[in-house]
Design a protein around this motif. Structure first.
Motif, PDB file in Angstrom:
ATOM      1  N   GLU A 248    -103.210  56.209  32.211  1.00  0.00           N
ATOM      2  CA  GLU A 248    -103.753  55.711  30.825  1.00  0.00           C
ATOM      3  C   GLU A 248    -105.027  54.886  30.860  1.00  0.00           C
ATOM      4  N   THR A 249    -105.550  54.615  32.051  1.00  0.00           N
ATOM      5  CA  THR A 249    -106.702  53.843  32.195  1.00  0.00           C
ATOM      6  C   THR A 249    -107.991  54.681  32.652  1.00  0.00           C
ATOM      7  N   VAL A 250    -107.809  55.089  33.934  1.00  0.00           N
ATOM      8  CA  VAL A 250    -108.844  56.172  34.236  1.00  0.00           C
ATOM      9  C   VAL A 250    -108.196  57.066  35.349  1.00  0.00           C
TER      10      VAL A 250
ATOM     11  N   GLY B  68    -115.919  57.350  50.040  1.00  0.00           N
ATOM     12  CA  GLY B  68    -116.899  56.585  50.704  1.00  0.00           C
ATOM     13  C   GLY B  68    -116.662  55.244  50.449  1.00  0.00           C
ATOM     14  N   ARG B  69    -115.500  54.659  50.310  1.00  0.00           N
ATOM     15  CA  ARG B  69    -115.111  53.367  50.060  1.00  0.00           C
ATOM     16  C   ARG B  69    -115.029  52.387  51.087  1.00  0.00           C
ATOM     17  N   PRO B  70    -115.426  51.298  51.139  1.00  0.00           N
ATOM     18  CA  PRO B  70    -115.585  50.202  52.046  1.00  0.00           C
ATOM     19  C   PRO B  70    -114.171  50.001  52.587  1.00  0.00           C
TER      20      PRO B  70
ATOM     21  N   ASP C 190    -112.971  47.507  53.372  1.00  0.00           N
ATOM     22  CA  ASP C 190    -112.374  46.223  53.365  1.00  0.00           C
ATOM     23  C   ASP C 190    -111.984  45.961  52.084  1.00  0.00           C
ATOM     24  N   ASN C 191    -111.732  47.070  51.181  1.00  0.00           N
ATOM     25  CA  ASN C 191    -111.440  46.986  49.782  1.00  0.00           C
ATOM     26  C   ASN C 191    -109.948  47.874  49.514  1.00  0.00           C
ATOM     27  N   PRO C 192    -109.182  46.826  49.104  1.00  0.00           N
ATOM     28  CA  PRO C 192    -107.657  47.416  49.230  1.00  0.00           C
ATOM     29  C   PRO C 192    -107.410  48.380  47.960  1.00  0.00           C
TER      30      PRO C 192
ATOM     31  N   VAL D  32    -101.162  50.334  44.400  1.00  0.00           N
ATOM     32  CA  VAL D  32    -100.133  51.186  44.616  1.00  0.00           C
ATOM     33  C   VAL D  32     -99.461  51.377  43.489  1.00  0.00           C
ATOM     34  N   HIS D  33     -99.126  52.575  43.086  1.00  0.00           N
ATOM     35  CA  HIS D  33     -98.473  53.103  41.680  1.00  0.00           C
ATOM     36  C   HIS D  33     -97.148  53.292  41.946  1.00  0.00           C
ATOM     37  N   VAL D  34     -96.190  52.853  40.910  1.00  0.00           N
ATOM     38  CA  VAL D  34     -94.741  52.756  41.073  1.00  0.00           C
ATOM     39  C   VAL D  34     -94.001  53.298  39.733  1.00  0.00           C
TER      40      VAL D  34
ATOM     41  N   SER E 287    -102.648  40.390  53.367  1.00  0.00           N
ATOM     42  CA  SER E 287    -101.000  40.266  53.297  1.00  0.00           C
ATOM     43  C   SER E 287    -100.565  40.612  52.196  1.00  0.00           C
ATOM     44  N   THR E 288    -101.238  41.026  51.154  1.00  0.00           N
ATOM     45  CA  THR E 288    -100.700  41.246  49.837  1.00  0.00           C
ATOM     46  C   THR E 288    -100.880  42.661  49.399  1.00  0.00           C
ATOM     47  N   VAL E 289    -100.079  43.116  48.362  1.00  0.00           N
ATOM     48  CA  VAL E 289    -100.408  44.425  47.855  1.00  0.00           C
ATOM     49  C   VAL E 289    -100.425  44.275  46.408  1.00  0.00           C
TER      50      VAL E 289
ATOM     51  N   PRO F 216    -106.935  54.446  44.104  1.00  0.00           N
ATOM     52  CA  PRO F 216    -108.060  53.827  43.537  1.00  0.00           C
ATOM     53  C   PRO F 216    -108.667  54.748  42.420  1.00  0.00           C
ATOM     54  N   SER F 217    -109.705  54.198  41.777  1.00  0.00           N
ATOM     55  CA  SER F 217    -110.235  55.326  40.613  1.00  0.00           C
ATOM     56  C   SER F 217    -110.961  56.496  41.391  1.00  0.00           C
ATOM     57  N   ALA F 218    -110.753  57.649  40.905  1.00  0.00           N
ATOM     58  CA  ALA F 218    -111.306  58.733  41.654  1.00  0.00           C
ATOM     59  C   ALA F 218    -112.706  59.077  41.294  1.00  0.00           C
TER      60      ALA F 218
ATOM     61  N   GLU G 249    -110.402  50.476  33.653  1.00  0.00           N
ATOM     62  CA  GLU G 249    -109.116  50.020  34.593  1.00  0.00           C
ATOM     63  C   GLU G 249    -108.280  49.000  34.323  1.00  0.00           C
ATOM     64  N   SER G 250    -107.219  48.954  35.023  1.00  0.00           N
ATOM     65  CA  SER G 250    -106.073  47.895  34.500  1.00  0.00           C
ATOM     66  C   SER G 250    -106.373  46.476  34.934  1.00  0.00           C
ATOM     67  N   THR G 251    -106.018  45.563  34.445  1.00  0.00           N
ATOM     68  CA  THR G 251    -105.957  44.248  34.616  1.00  0.00           C
ATOM     69  C   THR G 251    -105.402  43.839  35.803  1.00  0.00           C
TER      70      THR G 251
ATOM     71  N   LEU H  87    -107.871  38.377  38.528  1.00  0.00           N
ATOM     72  CA  LEU H  87    -109.012  38.938  39.259  1.00  0.00           C
ATOM     73  C   LEU H  87    -109.778  40.035  38.656  1.00  0.00           C
ATOM     74  N   ARG H  88    -109.283  40.634  37.858  1.00  0.00           N
ATOM     75  CA  ARG H  88    -110.163  41.705  37.217  1.00  0.00           C
ATOM     76  C   ARG H  88    -109.604  41.820  35.520  1.00  0.00           C
ATOM     77  N   PRO H  89    -110.553  41.778  34.514  1.00  0.00           N
ATOM     78  CA  PRO H  89    -109.991  41.913  33.180  1.00  0.00           C
ATOM     79  C   PRO H  89    -109.911  43.623  33.083  1.00  0.00           C
TER      80      PRO H  89
ATOM     81  N   PRO I 110    -111.502  41.956  46.703  1.00  0.00           N
ATOM     82  CA  PRO I 110    -112.366  42.400  47.698  1.00  0.00           C
ATOM     83  C   PRO I 110    -113.662  42.961  46.745  1.00  0.00           C
ATOM     84  N   GLY I 111    -112.815  44.103  45.837  1.00  0.00           N
ATOM     85  CA  GLY I 111    -113.704  44.845  44.951  1.00  0.00           C
ATOM     86  C   GLY I 111    -114.635  44.198  44.025  1.00  0.00           C
ATOM     87  N   MET I 112    -114.846  42.977  43.743  1.00  0.00           N
ATOM     88  CA  MET I 112    -115.594  42.157  43.124  1.00  0.00           C
ATOM     89  C   MET I 112    -116.834  42.157  43.825  1.00  0.00           C
TER      90      MET I 112
HETATM   91  O1  TXA Z   1    -106.301  51.351  36.234  1.00  0.00           O
HETATM   92  C1  TXA Z   1    -106.641  51.168  37.614  1.00  0.00           C
HETATM   93  O2  TXA Z   1    -106.375  50.105  38.232  1.00  0.00           O
HETATM   94  C2  TXA Z   1    -107.059  52.499  38.330  1.00  0.00           C
HETATM   95  C3  TXA Z   1    -106.111  53.476  38.082  1.00  0.00           C
HETATM   96  C4  TXA Z   1    -106.312  54.633  38.762  1.00  0.00           C
HETATM   97  O3  TXA Z   1    -104.671  52.822  38.412  1.00  0.00           O
HETATM   98  N1  TXA Z   1    -107.079  51.906  39.703  1.00  0.00           N
HETATM   99  C5  TXA Z   1    -108.417  51.227  40.074  1.00  0.00           C
HETATM  100  O4  TXA Z   1    -108.296  50.985  41.473  1.00  0.00           O
HETATM  101  O5  TXA Z   1    -108.950  50.722  39.309  1.00  0.00           O
HETATM  102  P1  TXA Z   1    -109.524  50.663  42.261  1.00  0.00           P
HETATM  103  O6  TXA Z   1    -109.332  50.678  43.525  1.00  0.00           O
HETATM  104  O7  TXA Z   1    -110.799  51.277  41.800  1.00  0.00           O
HETATM  105  O8  TXA Z   1    -109.639  48.936  41.877  1.00  0.00           O
HETATM  106  C6  TXA Z   1    -108.700  48.359  42.453  1.00  0.00           C
HETATM  107  C7  TXA Z   1    -108.981  46.898  42.411  1.00  0.00           C
HETATM  108  C8  TXA Z   1    -110.028  46.346  43.198  1.00  0.00           C
HETATM  109  O9  TXA Z   1    -111.149  45.707  42.708  1.00  0.00           O
HETATM  110  C9  TXA Z   1    -109.371  46.017  44.514  1.00  0.00           C
HETATM  111  O10 TXA Z   1    -110.258  45.042  45.501  1.00  0.00           O
HETATM  112  C10 TXA Z   1    -108.532  45.305  43.784  1.00  0.00           C
HETATM  113  O11 TXA Z   1    -107.909  46.147  42.692  1.00  0.00           O
HETATM  114  N2  TXA Z   1    -107.146  44.897  44.779  1.00  0.00           N
HETATM  115  C11 TXA Z   1    -106.389  45.844  45.363  1.00  0.00           C
HETATM  116  N3  TXA Z   1    -105.596  45.195  45.952  1.00  0.00           N
HETATM  117  C12 TXA Z   1    -105.642  43.971  46.063  1.00  0.00           C
HETATM  118  C13 TXA Z   1    -105.025  42.871  46.721  1.00  0.00           C
HETATM  119  N4  TXA Z   1    -104.125  43.057  47.535  1.00  0.00           N
HETATM  120  N5  TXA Z   1    -105.571  41.590  46.758  1.00  0.00           N
HETATM  121  C14 TXA Z   1    -106.598  41.282  45.733  1.00  0.00           C
HETATM  122  N6  TXA Z   1    -107.216  42.533  44.894  1.00  0.00           N
HETATM  123  C15 TXA Z   1    -106.790  43.884  45.191  1.00  0.00           C
END
Ligand code: TXA
Ligand code: MG
Length: 334
Positions: A43-45, A66-68, A70-72, A75-77, A125-127, A151-153, A187-189, A201-203, A237-239
């Motif tokens: 529903e987001t991206v 090509g994702r660094p 260090d950017n986690p 996980v979708h459930v 240590s987190t997910v 992650p976003s595709a 993307e999701s909050t 962490l992300r709006p 890390p994504g920020m």
């Molecule tokens: O809407 C969304 O969230 C989309 C869809 C596909 O679900 N996914 C998405 O994933 O935007 P991505 O990888 O583009 O963004 C994930 C963000 C990144 O900023 C990443 O650093 C952060 O979430 N993140 C992931 N695991 C984390 C953790 N354990 N601690 C802190 N931030 C985390």
């Protein structure tokens, strides 16, 4: 990639599956179980999914984007129940959030269990966990019976894809489950519950105001509305990575539509973007527009700054990054 099921292939020999077709969902589930990647609608991206428990499959995500390292990944459930084995414990606040906002555009960061490979959490240590509401994403989760890291595709650094074609533009040859245009559009909050006070962490698709009605006080990561200093710690890390930036030089401009247009003309812009005043509409159009800027070959684009409450905060956050923090007021041009 070898596709055993011939129906999975179209005439272009790319794997474009339809989210409305049960066989295609089964085919996508099959690919995921075999350790392959599938881009999926949410529903987001669109997300680039792999079996979250399979290190080698997850490594393909990092390579394709090509994702660094260090950017986690998120996980979708299907449900909080399915998330339970993936985390150390489920705090009361997580129960409350999941009850209110899942399935939906909210990602909750918790302490991970040993089941989550280090590559998924980038050594943290987190997910991060999310239960998507998109019917095709849910059908696929049900069909494959696996937690899906996604992650976003997009190629790392590009705007997130809100249509199957955006995925193919960035990642040619990737199998895509086509579910049409994404509903929310950004993307999701992301919120962490691993600190004494939760931190946004992300709006995203669920507003800060809505989260606060459930949790009370929430701290806001500084990285949401300003550039981090080189030595500053990023909670997420994504920020700290470059994001959403088109090739054109983008600048956010505060002011009325007329002032922004006038200002853009004075400054010699070759494009002006005004997403209007409805934040839902802004969110839905945002990433496709950012991609269009590059397709049109624009060089200098001015964007009218959105309001920053509700979903507007997420739109503002993405635009600020796309503009690499260039932000001005139309009335102080001289
Ligand atoms: O809407 C969304 O969230 C989309 C869809 C596909 O679900 N996914 C998405 O994933 O935007 P991505 O990888 O583009 O963004 C994930 C963000 C990144 O900023 C990443 O650093 C952060 O979430 N993140 C992931 N695991 C984390 C953790 N354990 N601690 C802190 N931030 C985390
Ligand atoms: Mg992303």
């Amino acid at each position: 990639m070898r596709i055993e099921n011939a129906e999975c292939r179209n005439s272009m020999n790319t794997v474009r599956l339809s989210a409305d077709n049960q066989n295609d969902i089964a085919c996508a589930a099959d690919l995921l179980r075999r350790g392959e990647l599938v881009a999926i609608p949410t529903e987001t991206v669109y997300g680039l999914a792999a079996n979250a428990l399979d290190e080698a499959a997850v490594a393909k995500i990092f390579a394709a984007k090509g994702r660094p390292a260090d950017n986690p990944l998120i996980v979708h459930v299907l449900s909080l129940e399915d998330a339970a084995p993936l985390v150390k414990e489920i705090p009361e606040q997580a129960l409350l959030l999941a009850k209110t906002f899942w399935p939906g555009p909210l990602t909750i960061v918790l302490e991970k269990s040993g089941l989550i490979p280090d590559i998924v959490s980038a050594g943290l240590s987190t997910v991060a966990l999310r239960s998507p509401s998109h019917p095709a994403a849910r059908a696929l989760l049900r069909a494959c019976g696996l937690p899906l890291a996604a992650p976003s595709a997009n190629k790392s650094g590009s705007p997130s894809p809100t249509r199957a074609q955006h995925v193919l533009d960035d990642l040619p040859g990737i199998a895509v489950l086509d579910g049409g245009a994404c509903d929310v559009g950004l993307e999701s909050t992301v919120i962490t519950l691993t600190t004494p006070t939760p931190i946004l962490l992300r709006p995203g698709g669920v507003s800060l105001e809505d989260l606060e009605t459930v949790l009370g006080k929430i701290n806001i990561s500084g990285a949401i509305t300003r550039e981090l200093k080189p030595d500053e710690h990023a909670h997420s890390p994504g920020m700290k990575h470059r994001h959403y930036a088109p090739k054109a030089e983008l600048t956010l401009v505060h002011g009325s539509p007329e002032d922004v247009t006038r200002f853009a003309k004075e400054q010699g812009a070759d494009g002006v973007l005004d997403f209007g005043d409805n934040p839902e509409e802004q969110a839905r159009r945002l990433f496709a527009k950012l991609r269009e800027i590059d397709l049109l070959g624009l060089h200098k684009v001015f964007v009218r700054c959105p309001e920053q409450d509700g979903l507007g905060l997420a739109v503002y956050n993405r635009l600020l990054r796309a503009a690499e923090f260039r932000e001005v007021h139309a009335d102080v041009s001289e």
